[in-house]
Design a protein around this motif. Structure first.
Motif, short mmCIF file in Angstrom:
data_model
loop_
_atom_site.label_atom_id
_atom_site.label_comp_id
_atom_site.label_asym_id
_atom_site.label_seq_id
_atom_site.Cartn_x
_atom_site.Cartn_y
_atom_site.Cartn_z
N ALA A 353 0.83 -1.21 0.00
CA ALA A 353 0.00 0.00 0.00
C ALA A 353 0.86 1.26 0.00
O ALA A 353 0.57 2.23 -0.71
CB ALA A 353 -0.92 -0.01 1.22
N GLY A 354 1.93 1.25 0.79
CA GLY A 354 2.79 2.42 0.86
C GLY A 354 3.51 2.71 -0.44
O GLY A 354 3.72 3.88 -0.81
N GLN A 355 3.86 1.66 -1.19
CA GLN A 355 4.62 1.85 -2.43
C GLN A 355 3.74 2.08 -3.65
O GLN A 355 4.15 2.76 -4.60
CB GLN A 355 5.51 0.61 -2.67
CG GLN A 355 6.55 0.36 -1.61
CD GLN A 355 7.59 1.47 -1.52
OE1 GLN A 355 7.93 2.10 -2.52
NE2 GLN A 355 8.09 1.72 -0.30
N LEU A 356 2.52 1.52 -3.66
CA LEU A 356 1.70 1.52 -4.87
C LEU A 356 0.45 2.39 -4.80
O LEU A 356 -0.27 2.51 -5.79
CB LEU A 356 1.28 0.08 -5.21
CG LEU A 356 2.41 -0.93 -5.45
CD1 LEU A 356 1.84 -2.31 -5.70
CD2 LEU A 356 3.29 -0.48 -6.62
N ARG A 357 0.17 2.98 -3.63
CA ARG A 357 -1.09 3.70 -3.48
C ARG A 357 -1.22 4.89 -4.42
O ARG A 357 -2.34 5.34 -4.71
CB ARG A 357 -1.25 4.17 -2.03
CG ARG A 357 -0.28 5.22 -1.57
CD ARG A 357 -0.32 5.41 -0.06
NE ARG A 357 -1.65 5.70 0.44
CZ ARG A 357 -2.12 6.92 0.65
NH1 ARG A 357 -1.37 7.97 0.36
NH2 ARG A 357 -3.32 7.10 1.14
N ASP A 358 -0.11 5.44 -4.92
CA ASP A 358 -0.17 6.56 -5.87
C ASP A 358 -0.42 6.09 -7.30
O ASP A 358 -0.67 6.91 -8.19
CB ASP A 358 1.13 7.37 -5.83
CG ASP A 358 1.32 8.09 -4.50
OD1 ASP A 358 0.30 8.40 -3.86
OD2 ASP A 358 2.48 8.30 -4.11
#
Length: 388
Positions: A353-358
Protein backbone atom coordinates in the motif's frame (compact mmCIF):
# COMPACT_ATOMS: atom_id res chain seq x y z
CA UNK A 1 -12.96 -23.65 32.08
CA UNK A 2 -11.08 -21.46 34.54
CA UNK A 3 -7.96 -21.77 32.39
CA UNK A 4 -9.95 -20.67 29.33
CA UNK A 5 -11.23 -17.59 31.17
CA UNK A 6 -7.69 -16.62 32.19
CA UNK A 7 -6.49 -17.12 28.62
CA UNK A 8 -9.30 -14.94 27.32
CA UNK A 9 -8.31 -12.23 29.80
CA UNK A 10 -4.66 -12.28 28.74
CA UNK A 11 -5.54 -12.26 25.06
CA UNK A 12 -8.01 -9.43 25.60
CA UNK A 13 -5.34 -7.25 27.19
CA UNK A 14 -2.76 -8.14 24.54
CA UNK A 15 -5.17 -7.44 21.67
CA UNK A 16 -6.35 -4.27 23.40
CA UNK A 17 -2.80 -2.94 23.53
CA UNK A 18 -2.14 -3.97 19.93
CA UNK A 19 -5.30 -2.47 18.44
CA UNK A 20 -5.04 0.67 20.54
CA UNK A 21 -1.86 1.46 18.61
CA UNK A 22 -3.41 1.11 15.13
CA UNK A 23 -4.97 4.60 14.89
CA UNK A 24 -2.07 6.32 16.66
CA UNK A 25 1.01 4.63 15.20
CA UNK A 26 0.82 6.30 11.78
CA UNK A 27 0.26 9.81 13.24
CA UNK A 28 3.04 9.15 15.77
CA UNK A 29 5.44 8.18 12.98
CA UNK A 30 4.37 11.27 11.01
CA UNK A 31 5.10 13.43 14.04
CA UNK A 32 8.64 11.99 14.04
CA UNK A 33 9.07 13.00 10.40
CA UNK A 34 8.49 9.63 8.70
CA UNK A 35 7.30 9.54 5.07
CA UNK A 36 4.20 7.43 4.15
CA UNK A 37 6.38 4.77 2.49
CA UNK A 38 8.53 4.54 5.64
CA UNK A 39 5.38 4.26 7.79
CA UNK A 40 4.43 1.23 5.70
CA UNK A 41 7.84 -0.26 6.48
CA UNK A 42 7.40 0.44 10.21
CA UNK A 43 4.04 -1.32 10.23
CA UNK A 44 5.27 -4.17 8.06
CA UNK A 45 8.50 -4.94 9.92
CA UNK A 46 6.48 -5.58 13.07
CA UNK A 47 4.84 -8.48 11.26
CA UNK A 48 7.87 -9.88 9.45
CA UNK A 49 9.81 -10.21 12.72
CA UNK A 50 6.99 -12.48 13.86
CA UNK A 51 8.46 -15.20 11.66
CA UNK A 52 11.45 -16.33 13.78
CA UNK A 53 9.32 -15.98 16.92
CA UNK A 54 6.56 -18.10 15.41
CA UNK A 55 9.04 -20.79 14.38
CA UNK A 56 10.51 -20.96 17.87
CA UNK A 57 7.08 -20.89 19.50
CA UNK A 58 5.74 -23.71 17.31
CA UNK A 59 8.22 -26.30 18.52
CA UNK A 60 8.74 -24.73 21.94
CA UNK A 61 5.06 -24.85 22.88
CA UNK A 62 4.74 -28.50 21.85
CA UNK A 63 7.82 -29.41 23.90
CA UNK A 64 7.66 -27.15 26.96
CA UNK A 65 4.03 -26.05 27.16
CA UNK A 66 2.33 -22.68 26.75
CA UNK A 67 2.66 -20.95 30.12
CA UNK A 68 6.29 -19.80 29.87
CA UNK A 69 5.76 -18.29 26.43
CA UNK A 70 2.59 -16.47 27.50
CA UNK A 71 4.28 -14.89 30.52
CA UNK A 72 7.47 -14.04 28.63
CA UNK A 73 5.62 -12.46 25.71
CA UNK A 74 3.39 -10.23 27.83
CA UNK A 75 6.05 -8.92 30.21
CA UNK A 76 8.78 -8.28 27.64
CA UNK A 77 6.32 -6.66 25.20
CA UNK A 78 5.28 -4.28 27.98
CA UNK A 79 8.90 -3.34 28.69
CA UNK A 80 9.46 -2.66 24.97
CA UNK A 81 6.44 -0.32 24.93
CA UNK A 82 8.05 1.66 27.76
CA UNK A 83 11.08 2.16 25.52
CA UNK A 84 8.81 3.07 22.61
CA UNK A 85 7.36 5.93 24.65
CA UNK A 86 10.74 7.70 24.52
CA UNK A 87 11.42 7.25 20.79
CA UNK A 88 12.46 10.48 19.01
CA UNK A 89 13.50 9.19 15.58
CA UNK A 90 11.64 7.15 12.91
CA UNK A 91 14.53 4.68 12.65
CA UNK A 92 14.45 4.08 16.39
CA UNK A 93 10.71 3.42 16.12
CA UNK A 94 11.45 0.88 13.37
CA UNK A 95 13.95 -0.94 15.61
CA UNK A 96 11.56 -0.98 18.58
CA UNK A 97 8.66 -2.26 16.49
CA UNK A 98 10.80 -5.02 15.00
CA UNK A 99 11.75 -6.27 18.47
CA UNK A 100 8.15 -6.01 19.64
CA UNK A 101 7.00 -8.09 16.67
CA UNK A 102 9.42 -10.88 17.58
CA UNK A 103 8.39 -10.94 21.25
CA UNK A 104 4.63 -10.94 20.68
CA UNK A 105 4.96 -13.74 18.10
CA UNK A 106 4.99 -16.26 20.97
CA UNK A 107 1.63 -15.26 22.43
CA UNK A 108 -0.90 -16.38 19.83
CA UNK A 109 0.44 -19.93 19.16
CA UNK A 110 0.80 -20.52 22.91
CA UNK A 111 -2.75 -19.38 23.73
CA UNK A 112 -4.42 -21.14 20.78
CA UNK A 113 -2.54 -24.35 21.49
CA UNK A 114 -3.60 -24.38 25.15
CA UNK A 115 -7.21 -23.57 24.22
CA UNK A 116 -7.29 -26.44 21.73
CA UNK A 117 -5.83 -28.87 24.29
CA UNK A 118 -8.37 -28.13 27.04
CA UNK A 119 -11.36 -28.75 24.74
CA UNK A 120 -13.59 -31.73 25.53
CA UNK A 121 -14.51 -32.49 21.93
CA UNK A 122 -14.50 -30.92 18.47
CA UNK A 123 -17.69 -28.92 19.01
CA UNK A 124 -16.34 -27.55 22.29
CA UNK A 125 -13.06 -26.83 20.50
CA UNK A 126 -14.88 -24.82 17.85
CA UNK A 127 -16.71 -22.87 20.55
CA UNK A 128 -13.44 -22.10 22.35
CA UNK A 129 -11.94 -20.80 19.10
CA UNK A 130 -15.04 -18.69 18.54
CA UNK A 131 -14.67 -17.41 22.09
CA UNK A 132 -11.10 -16.42 21.24
CA UNK A 133 -12.42 -14.53 18.21
CA UNK A 134 -15.06 -12.88 20.41
CA UNK A 135 -12.44 -11.70 22.91
CA UNK A 136 -10.25 -10.45 20.08
CA UNK A 137 -13.18 -8.55 18.62
CA UNK A 138 -14.33 -7.06 21.92
CA UNK A 139 -10.82 -5.76 22.48
CA UNK A 140 -10.65 -4.31 18.99
CA UNK A 141 -14.06 -2.64 19.41
CA UNK A 142 -13.01 -0.45 22.31
CA UNK A 143 -9.24 -0.20 21.88
CA UNK A 144 -8.90 1.98 18.73
CA UNK A 145 -11.16 4.69 20.11
CA UNK A 146 -9.57 4.27 23.56
CA UNK A 147 -6.07 4.60 22.11
CA UNK A 148 -7.03 7.70 20.14
CA UNK A 149 -8.71 9.24 23.19
CA UNK A 150 -5.70 8.39 25.35
CA UNK A 151 -3.35 10.22 22.98
CA UNK A 152 -5.71 13.19 22.78
CA UNK A 153 -5.71 13.48 26.57
CA UNK A 154 -2.15 12.59 27.62
CA UNK A 155 -0.03 12.52 24.44
CA UNK A 156 1.88 9.81 22.61
CA UNK A 157 4.64 9.21 25.14
CA UNK A 158 2.43 8.76 28.19
CA UNK A 159 -0.07 6.67 26.23
CA UNK A 160 2.60 4.16 25.22
CA UNK A 161 3.82 4.02 28.83
CA UNK A 162 0.32 3.26 30.12
CA UNK A 163 -0.16 0.50 27.55
CA UNK A 164 3.24 -0.94 28.46
CA UNK A 165 2.48 -1.14 32.17
CA UNK A 166 -0.86 -2.82 31.43
CA UNK A 167 0.98 -5.59 29.58
CA UNK A 168 3.56 -6.00 32.34
CA UNK A 169 0.91 -6.34 35.07
CA UNK A 170 -1.05 -8.81 32.94
CA UNK A 171 2.09 -10.89 32.41
CA UNK A 172 2.63 -11.07 36.17
CA UNK A 173 -0.98 -12.21 36.63
CA UNK A 174 -0.40 -14.92 34.02
CA UNK A 175 2.23 -16.50 36.29
CA UNK A 176 -0.49 -17.31 38.81
CA UNK A 177 -3.51 -17.58 36.50
CA UNK A 178 -2.40 -20.09 33.85
CA UNK A 179 -2.63 -23.67 35.09
CA UNK A 180 -1.10 -26.16 32.68
CA UNK A 181 -0.80 -29.85 33.43
CA UNK A 182 0.34 -31.49 30.22
CA UNK A 183 0.26 -34.95 31.76
CA UNK A 184 -3.50 -34.70 32.12
CA UNK A 185 -4.24 -33.69 28.56
CA UNK A 186 -7.12 -35.74 27.26
CA UNK A 187 -7.89 -37.13 23.86
CA UNK A 188 -10.72 -35.50 21.98
CA UNK A 189 -13.87 -37.50 21.40
CA UNK A 190 -13.12 -39.57 18.32
CA UNK A 191 -16.74 -39.70 17.26
CA UNK A 192 -16.86 -35.91 17.13
CA UNK A 193 -13.90 -35.57 14.78
CA UNK A 194 -14.73 -33.80 11.53
CA UNK A 195 -13.02 -33.72 8.17
CA UNK A 196 -12.38 -30.47 6.29
CA UNK A 197 -15.90 -30.57 4.81
CA UNK A 198 -17.46 -30.90 8.27
CA UNK A 199 -18.39 -34.59 7.81
CA UNK A 200 -18.01 -37.01 10.70
CA UNK A 201 -15.00 -39.33 10.70
CA UNK A 202 -15.36 -42.76 12.32
CA UNK A 203 -13.13 -43.76 15.19
CA UNK A 204 -11.20 -46.20 13.01
CA UNK A 205 -10.17 -43.35 10.74
CA UNK A 206 -8.65 -41.30 13.55
CA UNK A 207 -5.11 -42.46 12.99
CA UNK A 208 -5.06 -41.39 9.36
CA UNK A 209 -6.56 -38.02 10.27
CA UNK A 210 -3.91 -37.38 12.90
CA UNK A 211 -1.32 -37.66 10.18
CA UNK A 212 -3.44 -35.45 7.94
CA UNK A 213 -1.54 -33.50 5.33
CA UNK A 214 -2.39 -29.80 5.16
CA UNK A 215 -1.68 -28.36 1.69
CA UNK A 216 0.64 -25.39 1.58
CA UNK A 217 -1.80 -23.62 -0.73
CA UNK A 218 -4.31 -23.54 2.13
CA UNK A 219 -2.09 -21.12 4.03
CA UNK A 220 -2.49 -18.58 1.21
CA UNK A 221 -5.89 -17.77 2.74
CA UNK A 222 -4.52 -16.43 6.08
CA UNK A 223 -1.71 -14.70 4.14
CA UNK A 224 -4.23 -12.94 1.90
CA UNK A 225 -6.51 -12.16 4.83
CA UNK A 226 -3.83 -10.49 6.91
CA UNK A 227 -2.43 -8.73 3.83
CA UNK A 228 -5.81 -7.17 3.14
CA UNK A 229 -6.17 -6.15 6.79
CA UNK A 230 -2.68 -4.64 6.76
CA UNK A 231 -3.67 -2.57 3.74
CA UNK A 232 -6.86 -1.44 5.47
CA UNK A 233 -5.04 -0.52 8.70
CA UNK A 234 -2.50 1.45 6.68
CA UNK A 235 -5.09 3.31 4.61
CA UNK A 236 -7.72 4.23 7.18
CA UNK A 237 -5.68 6.75 9.21
CA UNK A 238 -4.48 8.38 5.97
CA UNK A 239 -7.91 8.76 4.36
CA UNK A 240 -9.20 12.26 3.76
CA UNK A 241 -12.03 11.76 6.24
CA UNK A 242 -9.60 10.77 9.01
CA UNK A 243 -6.70 13.15 8.40
CA UNK A 244 -6.23 15.62 11.20
CA UNK A 245 -8.49 13.61 13.50
CA UNK A 246 -7.07 10.63 15.35
CA UNK A 247 -10.46 10.15 17.00
CA UNK A 248 -12.17 9.73 13.61
CA UNK A 249 -9.57 7.14 12.67
CA UNK A 250 -10.29 5.29 15.91
CA UNK A 251 -14.02 5.27 15.13
CA UNK A 252 -13.31 3.73 11.71
CA UNK A 253 -11.40 0.86 13.32
CA UNK A 254 -14.19 0.41 15.86
CA UNK A 255 -16.76 0.06 13.06
CA UNK A 256 -14.75 -2.85 11.64
CA UNK A 257 -14.68 -4.50 15.05
CA UNK A 258 -18.41 -4.00 15.61
CA UNK A 259 -19.10 -5.85 12.37
CA UNK A 260 -16.90 -8.73 13.51
CA UNK A 261 -18.64 -8.73 16.90
CA UNK A 262 -22.01 -9.21 15.19
CA UNK A 263 -21.06 -12.34 13.25
CA UNK A 264 -19.01 -13.85 16.06
CA UNK A 265 -22.04 -13.53 18.35
CA UNK A 266 -24.06 -15.74 15.98
CA UNK A 267 -23.24 -19.01 17.71
CA UNK A 268 -25.32 -21.09 15.28
CA UNK A 269 -22.59 -20.49 12.68
CA UNK A 270 -20.45 -23.04 14.57
CA UNK A 271 -22.73 -25.75 13.16
CA UNK A 272 -21.57 -24.90 9.64
CA UNK A 273 -18.40 -26.53 8.33
CA UNK A 274 -15.39 -24.31 9.15
CA UNK A 275 -14.12 -24.96 5.62
CA UNK A 276 -17.30 -23.49 4.10
CA UNK A 277 -17.20 -20.54 6.52
CA UNK A 278 -13.59 -19.81 5.58
CA UNK A 279 -14.26 -19.80 1.84
CA UNK A 280 -17.55 -17.89 2.07
CA UNK A 281 -16.15 -15.24 4.40
CA UNK A 282 -13.05 -14.72 2.24
CA UNK A 283 -15.15 -14.30 -0.90
CA UNK A 284 -17.40 -11.76 0.85
CA UNK A 285 -14.38 -9.82 2.07
CA UNK A 286 -12.93 -9.69 -1.45
CA UNK A 287 -16.22 -8.32 -2.82
CA UNK A 288 -16.27 -5.49 -0.27
CA UNK A 289 -12.68 -4.50 -1.08
CA UNK A 290 -13.56 -4.47 -4.78
CA UNK A 291 -16.49 -2.19 -3.99
CA UNK A 292 -14.19 0.21 -2.12
CA UNK A 293 -11.74 0.15 -5.04
CA UNK A 294 -14.42 1.27 -7.52
CA UNK A 295 -16.00 3.74 -5.08
CA UNK A 296 -19.35 1.96 -4.94
CA UNK A 297 -22.30 3.96 -3.59
CA UNK A 298 -22.41 2.15 -0.24
CA UNK A 299 -21.21 4.53 2.54
CA UNK A 300 -17.73 3.99 3.95
CA UNK A 301 -19.07 3.27 7.43
CA UNK A 302 -21.29 0.47 6.09
CA UNK A 303 -18.41 -0.96 4.03
CA UNK A 304 -16.16 -1.06 7.09
CA UNK A 305 -18.91 -2.78 9.08
CA UNK A 306 -19.24 -5.40 6.31
CA UNK A 307 -15.46 -5.98 6.35
CA UNK A 308 -15.74 -6.65 10.07
CA UNK A 309 -18.60 -9.09 9.53
CA UNK A 310 -16.45 -11.08 7.10
CA UNK A 311 -13.53 -11.06 9.56
CA UNK A 312 -15.81 -12.36 12.30
CA UNK A 313 -16.57 -15.38 10.14
CA UNK A 314 -13.08 -16.12 8.82
CA UNK A 315 -10.76 -15.85 11.83
CA UNK A 316 -12.54 -18.35 14.15
CA UNK A 317 -13.26 -20.77 11.30
CA UNK A 318 -9.59 -20.86 10.24
CA UNK A 319 -8.46 -21.78 13.76
CA UNK A 320 -11.29 -24.33 14.20
CA UNK A 321 -10.52 -25.93 10.83
CA UNK A 322 -6.82 -26.38 11.61
CA UNK A 323 -7.56 -27.71 15.10
CA UNK A 324 -10.05 -30.25 13.74
CA UNK A 325 -7.53 -31.80 11.32
CA UNK A 326 -4.45 -31.77 13.57
CA UNK A 327 -3.38 -34.13 16.36
CA UNK A 328 -2.99 -32.52 19.78
CA UNK A 329 0.78 -33.06 19.95
CA UNK A 330 1.19 -30.81 16.89
CA UNK A 331 -1.06 -27.92 17.86
CA UNK A 332 1.90 -25.65 18.61
CA UNK A 333 3.43 -26.18 15.18
CA UNK A 334 0.24 -25.85 13.17
CA UNK A 335 -0.82 -22.68 14.96
CA UNK A 336 2.67 -21.28 14.55
CA UNK A 337 2.28 -21.87 10.80
CA UNK A 338 -1.02 -19.99 10.96
CA UNK A 339 0.66 -17.11 12.80
CA UNK A 340 3.53 -17.12 10.29
CA UNK A 341 1.01 -16.84 7.47
CA UNK A 342 -0.65 -13.90 9.21
CA UNK A 343 2.75 -12.28 9.74
CA UNK A 344 3.80 -12.60 6.11
CA UNK A 345 0.56 -11.07 4.89
CA UNK A 346 0.62 -8.29 7.48
CA UNK A 347 4.16 -7.41 6.37
CA UNK A 348 3.44 -7.21 2.66
CA UNK A 349 0.07 -5.44 3.05
CA UNK A 350 1.31 -2.06 4.37
CA UNK A 351 4.44 -2.32 2.23
CA UNK A 352 2.43 -2.74 -0.98
CA UNK A 353 0.00 0.00 0.00
CA UNK A 354 2.79 2.42 0.86
CA UNK A 355 4.62 1.85 -2.43
CA UNK A 356 1.70 1.52 -4.87
CA UNK A 357 -1.09 3.70 -3.48
CA UNK A 358 -0.17 6.56 -5.87
CA UNK A 359 -0.51 4.24 -8.89
CA UNK A 360 -3.34 1.85 -8.06
CA UNK A 361 -6.06 1.61 -5.42
CA UNK A 362 -4.80 -0.17 -2.33
CA UNK A 363 -8.22 -1.76 -1.95
CA UNK A 364 -7.95 -3.31 -5.41
CA UNK A 365 -4.65 -4.88 -4.34
CA UNK A 366 -6.47 -6.40 -1.34
CA UNK A 367 -9.25 -7.70 -3.62
CA UNK A 368 -6.77 -9.21 -6.09
CA UNK A 369 -4.74 -11.00 -3.40
CA UNK A 370 -7.85 -12.48 -1.76
CA UNK A 371 -9.24 -13.73 -5.08
CA UNK A 372 -5.86 -15.19 -6.04
CA UNK A 373 -5.72 -17.15 -2.78
CA UNK A 374 -9.27 -18.42 -3.27
CA UNK A 375 -8.60 -19.47 -6.86
CA UNK A 376 -5.56 -21.51 -5.78
CA UNK A 377 -7.30 -23.11 -2.78
CA UNK A 378 -7.81 -26.89 -3.21
CA UNK A 379 -11.56 -26.88 -2.59
CA UNK A 380 -12.24 -30.60 -3.04
CA UNK A 381 -9.43 -32.20 -1.13
CA UNK A 382 -6.27 -31.59 0.90
CA UNK A 383 -3.84 -34.01 -0.71
CA UNK A 384 -0.71 -31.90 -1.08
CA UNK A 385 1.81 -33.45 1.35
CA UNK A 386 3.42 -31.26 3.98
CA UNK A 387 5.28 -32.15 7.16
CA UNK A 388 4.35 -30.10 10.23
Amino acid sequence: MRTAIWLYLFMFVAFFDLHAQYPILSPFALSLGAAPSFIGLIMGVYSITHLPGNLIAGYGVDKYGSKFFIVFSLIVAGIILLFQSNVKDPWHLLYIRSISGFVLAFLSPACLSLLARIARDRVHQSKLMTGNGLVHTLASVVSPAAGALLVAKIGFSTAFSVLGWILIVTGILAIFGVKENRSLEHTLDKSALLDHHGHAILGGELESTSAFSIPWLFFLIPVALSCSQGILFFELPLMQAARGSILTSGVFFTLVSLGALLTISLWFLNKISPFIRTVGGSLSLAIVFFGLAINWPIPLSVSLFMIGMAKGIIFPSLAALLASITSSNRYGRVFSLLSISYSIGAFFGPMLAGQLRDHISSYFIAFFILMLALSLLPLRTFKVPVTI
